[in-house]
Design an enzyme around this catalytic site. Structure first.
Site, PDB file in Angstrom:
ATOM      1  CG  ASP A 194      -1.750   1.438   1.442  1.00  0.00           C
ATOM      2  OD1 ASP A 194      -2.174   1.579   0.455  1.00  0.00           O
ATOM      3  OD2 ASP A 194      -2.028   1.839   2.575  1.00  0.00           O
ATOM      4  CB  SER A 195       0.192   4.820  -0.518  1.00  0.00           C
ATOM      5  OG  SER A 195      -1.043   4.803   0.069  1.00  0.00           O
TER       6      SER A 195
ATOM      7  CE1 TYR B 233       2.564   5.453  -3.122  1.00  0.00           C
ATOM      8  CE2 TYR B 233       1.493   3.801  -4.315  1.00  0.00           C
ATOM      9  CZ  TYR B 233       2.575   4.270  -3.446  1.00  0.00           C
ATOM     10  OH  TYR B 233       3.863   3.366  -3.510  1.00  0.00           O
ATOM     11  N   GLY B 234      -2.843   9.259  -3.697  1.00  0.00           N
ATOM     12  CA  GLY B 234      -4.368   9.550  -4.228  1.00  0.00           C
ATOM     13  C   GLY B 234      -4.310  10.942  -4.927  1.00  0.00           C
TER      14      GLY B 234
ATOM     15  CB  CYS C 215      -3.216   0.535  -2.823  1.00  0.00           C
ATOM     16  SG  CYS C 215      -3.075   2.283  -3.046  1.00  0.00           S
TER      17      CYS C 215
ATOM     18  CB  THR D  15      -4.822   5.073  -4.865  1.00  0.00           C
ATOM     19  OG1 THR D  15      -5.391   5.654  -3.934  1.00  0.00           O
ATOM     20  CG2 THR D  15      -4.394   5.979  -5.974  1.00  0.00           C
TER      21      THR D  15
ATOM     22  CD  GLU E  16      -0.102   6.726   6.349  1.00  0.00           C
ATOM     23  OE1 GLU E  16       1.135   6.513   6.771  1.00  0.00           O
ATOM     24  OE2 GLU E  16      -0.409   5.426   5.728  1.00  0.00           O
TER      25      GLU E  16
ATOM     26  CB  CYS F 222      -9.225   4.696   0.339  1.00  0.00           C
ATOM     27  SG  CYS F 222      -7.926   4.938   1.344  1.00  0.00           S
ATOM     28  CB  THR F 223      -6.570  -0.347   2.206  1.00  0.00           C
ATOM     29  OG1 THR F 223      -5.582   0.394   1.676  1.00  0.00           O
ATOM     30  CG2 THR F 223      -7.134  -1.225   0.979  1.00  0.00           C
ATOM     31  CG  HIS F 224      -5.214   5.078   4.408  1.00  0.00           C
ATOM     32  ND1 HIS F 224      -4.543   4.329   3.443  1.00  0.00           N
ATOM     33  CD2 HIS F 224      -4.055   5.398   5.338  1.00  0.00           C
ATOM     34  CE1 HIS F 224      -3.195   4.411   3.488  1.00  0.00           C
ATOM     35  NE2 HIS F 224      -2.932   5.128   4.722  1.00  0.00           N
TER      36      HIS F 224
END
Ligand code: DGL
Length: 270
Positions: free
Chosen positions: A10-11, A42-43, A73, A75, A151, A185-187
């Protein structure tokens, strides 16, 4: 049987939500996780840049002899899905599994999708959902500030900043009376309680991380490529971010287990 590890990237830290789900279902699999925290997000980047980064991320994992790749990810899975087709091992993105689950879950046919700006711009979720079922309406919403929030560990359900942000981003979807919402989005699964509150308790939330983990489990089982259980499970983590303590602390919270085996990777070496 195949005892090689599963490679996930992932980012940043978001893909850990997929690792968590995967290990819940397959506790005997080894994992190599690559989080490009040094270049997150990345988005808001171009398709070309996202594809270049994703190729480097995949190459790094392939050097670790993985049996399967997961672009955890949204994105990359949306804006650069074609690079996954070039891979020498089976490679999964998060779009199809989440789209399938949403089409099954919706009653009203009004599906919301939230993701990064690049994900929304790509139209990938919309295409995938309407390929599965033509009579649904897909309402997209970019939520670019959610990634830095996660993050930085601002993920508490009571956090006023996170709450305000969730309410502002999700208000339009609430007005559109969606009955199903894909966290594209995986976040975002980290913020699921806040998102649920903001969009309304009656909306079914589909986590792209969880649905992808389920699909990977099915594939490995069906192909007979699960680990044979003779070795002790091990997860290795790699990050391009220079603050390893942050990755350990915030990432460990998201992952749900301590992150012990963590190494720094210099972006120049990718
Ligand atoms: N977890 C990534 C995704 O699923 C975050 C993208 C970003 O870095 O902006 O889209």
């Amino acid at each position: 049987m195949d005892n090689r590890p599963i490679g996930i990237f992932d980012s940043g830290l978001g893909g850990l939500t997929a690792v968590r789900q995967l290990l819940r279902l397959l506790p005997g699999e080894d994992i190599v996780y690559f989080g490009d925290t040094g270049r997150v997000p990345y988005g808001n980047r171009s398709r070309e840049t996202i594809a270049r980064y994703a190729r480097q991320d995949c190459r790094f994992l392939l050097e670790n002899d993985v049996k399967l790749l997961i672009a955890a990810c949204g994105t990359v899975s949306s804006a650069a899905a074609d690079i996954l087709e070039e891979m020498p091992v089976p490679a999964f993105g998060v779009v199809e599994p989440a789209a399938k689950a949403a089409v099954e879950a919706t009653h009203s046919g009004r599906i919301g999708v939230i993701g990064t700006s690049a994900t929304v711009r790509s139209g990938a979720f919309q295409r995938c959902i309407t390929d599965l079922r033509q009579d649904v309406q897909v309402i997209m919403q970019a939520c670019p500030l959610f990634v830095p929030l996660v993050e930085n560990g601002w993920i508490d359900r009571e956090d006023p900043v996170a709450r305000g942000m969730a309410e502002r981003y999700l208000q339009p979807l609430r007005e559109q009376r969606i009955d199903t919402l894909i966290l594209g989005c995986t976040h975002y699964p980290v913020l699921a309680p806040l998102i649920q509150q903001a969009v309304g308790e009656n909306v079914s939330i589909i986590s792209s991380s969880e649905e992808t983990a389920k699909e990977v489990v099915e594939t490995l089982t069906y192909r007979g490529h699960l680990a044979d259980g003779s070795l002790e499970q091990h997860s290795s983590f790699y990050t391009t971010g220079e603050d390893l303590d942050d990755f350990r602390n915030i990432g460990g919270h998201i992952f749900g287990y301590p992150i012990d085996d963590l190494s720094y990777v210099d972006i120049k070496d990718l």
